[in-house]
Motif scaffolding. Structure first.
Motif, PDB file in Angstrom:
ATOM      1  N   TYR A   1      -7.094 -11.308   5.669  1.00 42.32           N
ATOM      2  CA  TYR A   1      -7.520 -11.122   4.286  1.00 42.32           C
ATOM      3  C   TYR A   1      -8.947 -11.633   4.120  1.00 42.32           C
ATOM      4  O   TYR A   1      -9.506 -12.291   5.012  1.00 42.32           O
ATOM      5  N   THR A   2      -9.543 -11.333   2.983  1.00 42.08           N
ATOM      6  CA  THR A   2     -10.889 -11.805   2.670  1.00 42.08           C
ATOM      7  C   THR A   2     -10.879 -12.581   1.358  1.00 42.08           C
ATOM      8  O   THR A   2      -9.936 -12.483   0.571  1.00 42.08           O
ATOM      9  N   VAL A   3     -11.946 -13.348   1.147  1.00 35.41           N
ATOM     10  CA  VAL A   3     -12.104 -14.089  -0.104  1.00 35.41           C
ATOM     11  C   VAL A   3     -13.449 -13.700  -0.721  1.00 35.41           C
ATOM     12  O   VAL A   3     -14.371 -13.289  -0.011  1.00 35.41           O
ATOM     13  N   PRO A   4     -13.583 -13.818  -2.042  1.00 37.45           N
ATOM     14  CA  PRO A   4     -14.830 -13.408  -2.693  1.00 37.45           C
ATOM     15  C   PRO A   4     -15.979 -14.383  -2.419  1.00 37.45           C
ATOM     16  O   PRO A   4     -15.753 -15.560  -2.138  1.00 37.45           O
ATOM     17  N   ASP A   5     -17.197 -13.863  -2.493  1.00 38.61           N
ATOM     18  CA  ASP A   5     -18.380 -14.716  -2.416  1.00 38.61           C
ATOM     19  C   ASP A   5     -18.397 -15.642  -3.633  1.00 38.61           C
ATOM     20  O   ASP A   5     -18.061 -15.232  -4.746  1.00 38.61           O
ATOM     21  N   GLU A   6     -18.816 -16.879  -3.417  1.00 39.78           N
ATOM     22  CA  GLU A   6     -18.852 -17.865  -4.502  1.00 39.78           C
ATOM     23  C   GLU A   6     -20.066 -18.772  -4.341  1.00 39.78           C
ATOM     24  O   GLU A   6     -20.600 -18.940  -3.236  1.00 39.78           O
ATOM     25  N   ASN A   7     -20.503 -19.329  -5.459  1.00 40.54           N
ATOM     26  CA  ASN A   7     -21.503 -20.405  -5.443  1.00 40.54           C
ATOM     27  C   ASN A   7     -22.822 -20.009  -4.779  1.00 40.54           C
ATOM     28  O   ASN A   7     -23.504 -20.842  -4.193  1.00 40.54           O
ATOM     29  N   LEU A   8     -23.181 -18.732  -4.865  1.00 43.12           N
ATOM     30  CA  LEU A   8     -24.403 -18.276  -4.194  1.00 43.12           C
ATOM     31  C   LEU A   8     -25.680 -18.729  -4.902  1.00 43.12           C
ATOM     32  O   LEU A   8     -26.773 -18.605  -4.349  1.00 43.12           O
ATOM     33  N   LYS A   9     -25.535 -19.229  -6.128  1.00 44.18           N
ATOM     34  CA  LYS A   9     -26.702 -19.739  -6.862  1.00 44.18           C
ATOM     35  C   LYS A   9     -26.705 -21.263  -6.914  1.00 44.18           C
ATOM     36  O   LYS A   9     -27.297 -21.865  -7.818  1.00 44.18           O
ATOM     37  N   ASP A  10     -26.074 -21.864  -5.933  1.00 48.40           N
ATOM     38  CA  ASP A  10     -26.048 -23.324  -5.864  1.00 48.40           C
ATOM     39  C   ASP A  10     -27.486 -23.856  -5.841  1.00 48.40           C
ATOM     40  O   ASP A  10     -28.299 -23.441  -5.016  1.00 48.40           O
TER      41      ASP A  10
ATOM     42  N   SER B   1     -16.666 -10.496   1.787  1.00 51.57           N
ATOM     43  CA  SER B   1     -16.040 -10.202   3.077  1.00 51.57           C
ATOM     44  C   SER B   1     -15.820 -11.450   3.933  1.00 51.57           C
ATOM     45  O   SER B   1     -15.575 -11.355   5.125  1.00 51.57           O
ATOM     46  N   GLY B   2     -15.936 -12.631   3.318  1.00 49.60           N
ATOM     47  CA  GLY B   2     -15.635 -13.843   4.062  1.00 49.60           C
ATOM     48  C   GLY B   2     -14.150 -13.934   4.350  1.00 49.60           C
ATOM     49  O   GLY B   2     -13.325 -13.387   3.611  1.00 49.60           O
ATOM     50  N   SER B   3     -13.791 -14.623   5.428  1.00 50.62           N
ATOM     51  CA  SER B   3     -12.368 -14.778   5.736  1.00 50.62           C
ATOM     52  C   SER B   3     -12.099 -16.216   6.166  1.00 50.62           C
ATOM     53  O   SER B   3     -11.958 -17.092   5.326  1.00 50.62           O
ATOM     54  N   SER B   4     -12.059 -16.463   7.458  1.00 47.94           N
ATOM     55  CA  SER B   4     -11.796 -17.826   7.929  1.00 47.94           C
ATOM     56  C   SER B   4     -12.985 -18.438   8.661  1.00 47.94           C
ATOM     57  O   SER B   4     -13.013 -19.651   8.881  1.00 47.94           O
TER      58      SER B   4
END
Length: 274
Positions: free
Chosen positions: A172-181, A210-213
């Protein structure tokens, strides 16, 4: 009339000249390859195994003389992995959200090279931290190799793939987050940052989220576009990362990765609520 002794000397001289030419060609090839790697690391980190395979680290028809000296490796500074086999588990979808975004979480990586402690940011990257807590609980990271060390252009150790190839995922994949840190000033991921690898190609939004582990630990300030979810900070073990980096890396033609010379295996990974 050329004597047999003169002929032998001539043949020996010609052989020596051929060897020197092959060695020079091998040095030029290595130099070109290093330039390609330095230019492509950011793209490769973004696109994962597919991009690394397209870099072409194994191309060329030059034949290196067997007597030509090869690259020397530093001594392996790490210990023997704990008994056990990498996980083969996969899941069809992202785990249900159970992380407490108001709480503090910590991840500990017990590796063959030493322990690495990481403070996780559940408030800014809840999906990512939730996934890591789930995967650690499932022992997904246990006995997995950190398969990539990039020590040119950017400075990161990449882990999180039980297959050790750079192509493995939990399914599975997880959403992109915190890109404006705000910590990512001037497109610099500071030393100590822990962020997600992904398959974003820099062009199509279809390749985002498209991140996963797979994740990477930054051991020296690295200039990268803010496309990789920063979700943690190293609180313990920067000396471990420096030790791993000091042993260098070697291109692996079978996977397209630049594998660390150190034997870096995560014996156990845990995520705890603190």
């Amino acid at each position: 009339m050329v004597s047999s002794d003169q002929r032998r000397r001539q043949l020996a001289r010609e052989k020596y000249e051929r060897q020197q030419q092959r060695r020079a060609a091998a040095r030029r090839k290595t130099k070109r390859r290093n330039v390609i790697v330095a230019a492509a690391v950011a793209v490769a980190l973004a696109a994962g195994a597919a991009a690394y395979a397209s870099v072409g680290l194994t191309g060329g028809d030059d034949t290196v003389d067997a007597a030509a000296p090869g690259p020397s490796k530093a001594a392996d500074p790490c210990g023997k992995p704990a008994p056990g086999s990498p996980s083969k588990k996969t899941w069809k979808k992202e785990p249900e959200m159970s992380v407490d975004t108001s709480a503090a979480y910590a991840m500990k990586l017990q590796t063959t090279c030493g322990d690495i402690g990481i403070k996780l940011d559940a408030a800014k990257a809840p999906h990512t931290v939730n996934s890591f807590a789930f995967l650690a609980g499932e022992k997904f990271f246990d006995h997995s190799k950190c398969h990539r060390l990039v020590d040119q252009g950017i400075y990161v150790l990449q882990c999180g793939d039980p297959t050790g190839t750079g192509a493995g995922t939990p399914g599975y994949t997880v959403p992109d987050e915190n890109l404006k840190d705000p910590k990512l000033k001037g497109d610099i991921y500071p030393a100590g940052t822990v962020a997600m690898a992904n398959r974003y190609d820099g062009k199509s939004d279809k390749t985002r989220n498209s991140g996963s582990s797979q994740f990477f630990l930054v051991y020296q300030d690295s200039k990268l576009p803010p496309n990789y979810t920063p979700f943690g900070t190293v609180t313990e073990g920067m000396d471990v990362l420096k030790k791993i980096a000091g042993a260098g890396s070697t291109p692996d033609p079978s996977t397209g990765n630049t594998a660390p010379n150190a034997t870096v295996v995560i014996d156990r990974a845990t995520v705890t609520k603190t």
